[in-house]
Scaffold this motif. Sequence first.
Motif, PDB file in Angstrom:
ATOM      1  N   LEU A  71       0.856  -1.183   0.000  1.00 31.68           N
ATOM      2  CA  LEU A  71       0.000   0.000   0.000  1.00 31.68           C
ATOM      3  C   LEU A  71       0.891   1.232   0.000  1.00 31.68           C
ATOM      4  O   LEU A  71       1.650   1.465   0.945  1.00 31.68           O
ATOM      5  N   PHE A  72       0.797   2.043  -1.063  1.00 29.66           N
ATOM      6  CA  PHE A  72       1.694   3.181  -1.238  1.00 29.66           C
ATOM      7  C   PHE A  72       0.855   4.444  -1.422  1.00 29.66           C
ATOM      8  O   PHE A  72       0.188   4.624  -2.445  1.00 29.66           O
ATOM      9  N   LEU A  73       0.874   5.332  -0.415  1.00 32.90           N
ATOM     10  CA  LEU A  73       0.062   6.550  -0.405  1.00 32.90           C
ATOM     11  C   LEU A  73       0.924   7.797  -0.252  1.00 32.90           C
ATOM     12  O   LEU A  73       0.388   8.887  -0.003  1.00 32.90           O
ATOM     13  N   GLU A  74       2.235   7.688  -0.389  1.00 28.86           N
ATOM     14  CA  GLU A  74       3.126   8.807  -0.119  1.00 28.86           C
ATOM     15  C   GLU A  74       2.970   9.937  -1.133  1.00 28.86           C
ATOM     16  O   GLU A  74       2.410   9.762  -2.213  1.00 28.86           O
ATOM     17  N   ASN A  75       3.473  11.113  -0.752  1.00 24.41           N
ATOM     18  CA  ASN A  75       3.520  12.296  -1.624  1.00 24.41           C
ATOM     19  C   ASN A  75       2.132  12.719  -2.108  1.00 24.41           C
ATOM     20  O   ASN A  75       1.903  12.945  -3.290  1.00 24.41           O
ATOM     21  N   ASN A  76       1.195  12.804  -1.157  1.00 29.27           N
ATOM     22  CA  ASN A  76      -0.135  13.343  -1.413  1.00 29.27           C
ATOM     23  C   ASN A  76      -0.419  14.424  -0.375  1.00 29.27           C
ATOM     24  O   ASN A  76       0.513  14.962   0.237  1.00 29.27           O
ATOM     25  N   GLY A  77      -1.679  14.733  -0.152  1.00 27.93           N
ATOM     26  CA  GLY A  77      -2.055  15.731   0.848  1.00 27.93           C
ATOM     27  C   GLY A  77      -3.021  15.180   1.867  1.00 27.93           C
ATOM     28  O   GLY A  77      -3.886  15.911   2.364  1.00 27.93           O
ATOM     29  N   PHE A  78      -2.907  13.900   2.199  1.00 26.47           N
ATOM     30  CA  PHE A  78      -3.820  13.287   3.163  1.00 26.47           C
ATOM     31  C   PHE A  78      -3.655  13.932   4.544  1.00 26.47           C
ATOM     32  O   PHE A  78      -2.529  14.233   4.972  1.00 26.47           O
ATOM     33  N   THR A  79      -4.780  14.118   5.241  1.00 26.52           N
ATOM     34  CA  THR A  79      -4.774  14.754   6.556  1.00 26.52           C
ATOM     35  C   THR A  79      -5.430  13.832   7.576  1.00 26.52           C
ATOM     36  O   THR A  79      -5.903  12.748   7.248  1.00 26.52           O
ATOM     37  N   GLY A  80      -5.469  14.306   8.831  1.00 23.48           N
ATOM     38  CA  GLY A  80      -6.121  13.526   9.891  1.00 23.48           C
ATOM     39  C   GLY A  80      -5.200  12.459  10.453  1.00 23.48           C
ATOM     40  O   GLY A  80      -3.991  12.431  10.208  1.00 23.48           O
ATOM     41  N   THR A  81      -5.781  11.566  11.226  1.00 28.21           N
ATOM     42  CA  THR A  81      -5.008  10.512  11.871  1.00 28.21           C
ATOM     43  C   THR A  81      -4.953   9.262  11.006  1.00 28.21           C
ATOM     44  O   THR A  81      -5.795   9.055  10.137  1.00 28.21           O
ATOM     45  N   LEU A  82      -3.944   8.448  11.269  1.00 27.36           N
ATOM     46  CA  LEU A  82      -3.806   7.180  10.558  1.00 27.36           C
ATOM     47  C   LEU A  82      -4.759   6.157  11.159  1.00 27.36           C
ATOM     48  O   LEU A  82      -4.729   5.923  12.367  1.00 27.36           O
TER      49      LEU A  82
END
Length: 660
Positions: A174-185
Amino acid sequence: MAGRLKSGGIFRALFFSLFVRLAYHLANSEPTQDKQALLAFISKIAHSNRLQWNASDSACNWVGVECDPSQASVHNLRLPGVGLVGQIPPNTLGLLTELRVLSLRSNGLVGSIPSDFSNLKSLRSLYLQNNQFSGDFPPSITELTRLTRLDISSNKLTGTIPFSVNNLTQLTGLFLENNGFTGTLPSINPTGLANFNVSNNQLNGSIPSSLSRFPASAFSGNIELCGQPLPPCNPFFPSPSPAPSVQPKVTPSHKKSKKLSTAAIVGIAVGAALALLLLLLILFLCLRTKKRNQASKEPKPTVTSRAPAVALGDAGTSSSKDDVTGGSAEAERNKLIFFGGGGYNFDLEDLLRASAEVLGKGSVGTSYKAVLEEGTTVVVKRLKDVVVTKKEFEQQMEVLGNIKHENVLPLRAFYYSKDEKLLVCDYMPAGSLSALLHGSRGSGRTPLDWDSRMKIAVSSARGLANLHASGKVVHGNIKSSNILLRDKEFGACVSDYGLNPLFSTVTPPNHRVAGYRAPEVLETRKATFKSDVYSFGVLLLELLTGKAPNQASLGEEGIDLPRWVQSVVREEWTAEVFDVELMRYHNVEEEMVQLLQIGMACVATVPDQRPEMTKVVRMIEDMNRGDTDDALRSSDDPSKGSDGQTPPTGSRTSPRGVTP
C-alpha cells in the motif's frame, strides 16, 4: 480387425477436424465488449502518438493490452508513461470487469478516480502513481477486495485515509506517499501487508500499533505524526514560552566563550556562589514555613473544592487553588476553571503531565484524549485562532458551562492564557456517529440498525433543541463527528457547540464540513438557529442514506447530499435513497419515509421555511403515532425541499423495492 482400424481412422479424422476448428476459433476470437470500452477510452482522452490502436485489429494485439488465453476478455492493461492527459472518461475502463492488472502510472491524468472502478472486482494490482489525481481517497477502490497491490502515490489526493482500507484483506503493498492526506492514521492491518508508505503527507497523531513494524521512512514528512517508529508523542500542551530550540542558532556566543578574560571568569564564579547562597536561603525559609503550617491547628482546604463558574469575572475571588498557590495574580491568570457536576479532582499541572492521543483535528482546533496519572480520562480541545478578549472568552464559557441537558455534552472546565485556550469535557468511549456510520463496511461489520438510528436522531434533536430554546445558543458546527454516543444504547449528545462567537466569523468550510453548511452561511459566514436546522437536516439524510455529505459517490461533481436525495426521489420515493444496510429490516419503510420528509423540510433553501428545532423534535417523536404529515403541513409550508418543491403526494407509500 479391419473394421476396427477403419472406425479408429474415422475417429482420429473427426478429432483432428474439431481441433482445427477450435484453433481457428481461438485465433479469431475477440473480446468485443472490452474492445469497445478501450476504444471509447482512447477516443475521449488526449494521448501521445506512441499509442495507436487499430480498430480493425484484435484488441489483444494492441500495445499495452493482454488478454486471457482464450482471448475472451482483457486481463492486463499497462499504459505507463504514454502521454495520457485529462480525466479518465466514465463508463470506459470501469467496464473491463475481468481486468487483473491496471497500470496508468506516470501520465498526466487529473480529477477524481472514477467511481465505476468499483466494478473491477477481479483487479489484483492497481498502479496510478505519478499523476495529478485529486479529491478524497476514492471509495471505489476500497470495494476491490482482491487487490494485492495499490499504488496511488505522488498525486494530489486529500482528505482522510478511511478505515475501510481494511476491506482490502489481500493487500501486500500500500503506497500513499507524496499526497495531501490529513487527519489521523487508521489502524490498517491486512495480515499480509509487507510494504507500506504514507510519507510526505499532512497526517497527525500517534501511529497505530498495527503499523509500527514499518520503518521510519514510511512515515517521514508528516510533521505531526509521532510514536513508534518515530519519536514518542509529546504532551499535547507544550509550554507557551518561546521554544529554547531557537537559541542554538546563535553560534557566535560559542566563539566568544574561548576569549573570556580572567576577570570575566572570576565574575562568573562569584555570581554562581551568590546564586547558591540565595538558593540555600530560600530553601531554609521554605522549611521554616512548612513547620509553622504543620503546627497550625487550622486544616488547609484541598484542590477538590474549586471556585464556581460565577467567580470568573471577579479577579479577587479566592478559592482553594488560591490557597495552594498563595492567591497571586499570576496563579489566578493561569488556573484551570471548573464548572460543577464533573466530580473531577485534578489541576493544570496534572493535565500537563497527562498522556495524550489525538482524536481529531477540526476547523477550530484539535481534540485529544488525555489520561491523567490517577486514571481519569477526559477530552481536551485545544482551540486555535481565538480573537476575543479574555473577558469575552470567560463570558461565553460561563454561558456554555451552565447548559445542563442529558443530550448535550457538558463543558467541565476551561483554561485561558495568552498562548493557550483549552476546553475540558467528558470522554465518550462509544465514539462518534461518524465513526459508527462510516466505519469499515466489510463482512465483519455490525450494521447500525434502524432503532439505533432513530434513537440517535431523536436524542441529538433534543440536545440541539435545548441549546436553542433554553440556552439561546447557536451550535454552529453540527456534523456527524460532533454527535457523540454515551453508551451501547445509542443515547447521543451534541458536542463542540457555541464556539463560533470566539472567532471572527464562521470558519471557511473545508471538504469535511462544507456539506453541512446552509447556503446562507456559505455567503455570510454567520451561523444562526435556522442554519443549525439545515445542518441537522443534512445529518438526518446522512443517517438515512449512509452517505457522508462530502462523499464522492454522490455522483455528479459538486452536488451536495440534499440535492442528491431530491434528485433520486423527484419522481417518486424509491429504495435507492436509503442505506443498503437498512434493507434487511422489515416494517420500517413508512418510518424511513417520514424521517426523510422531516430531513428534507429542514434543508429548505429559504431559512424561514425551515421548522424550529422544537418542532423537529415533536415531528420525530410523533412519527410512530402517524402525526408527522400534519406537522409537516403546518405554517410556512416547511415540507418544501431544498429547491422549494413539495415532495410527491405518494411519499407515504412504501418505497419501491424495499423488501430484500
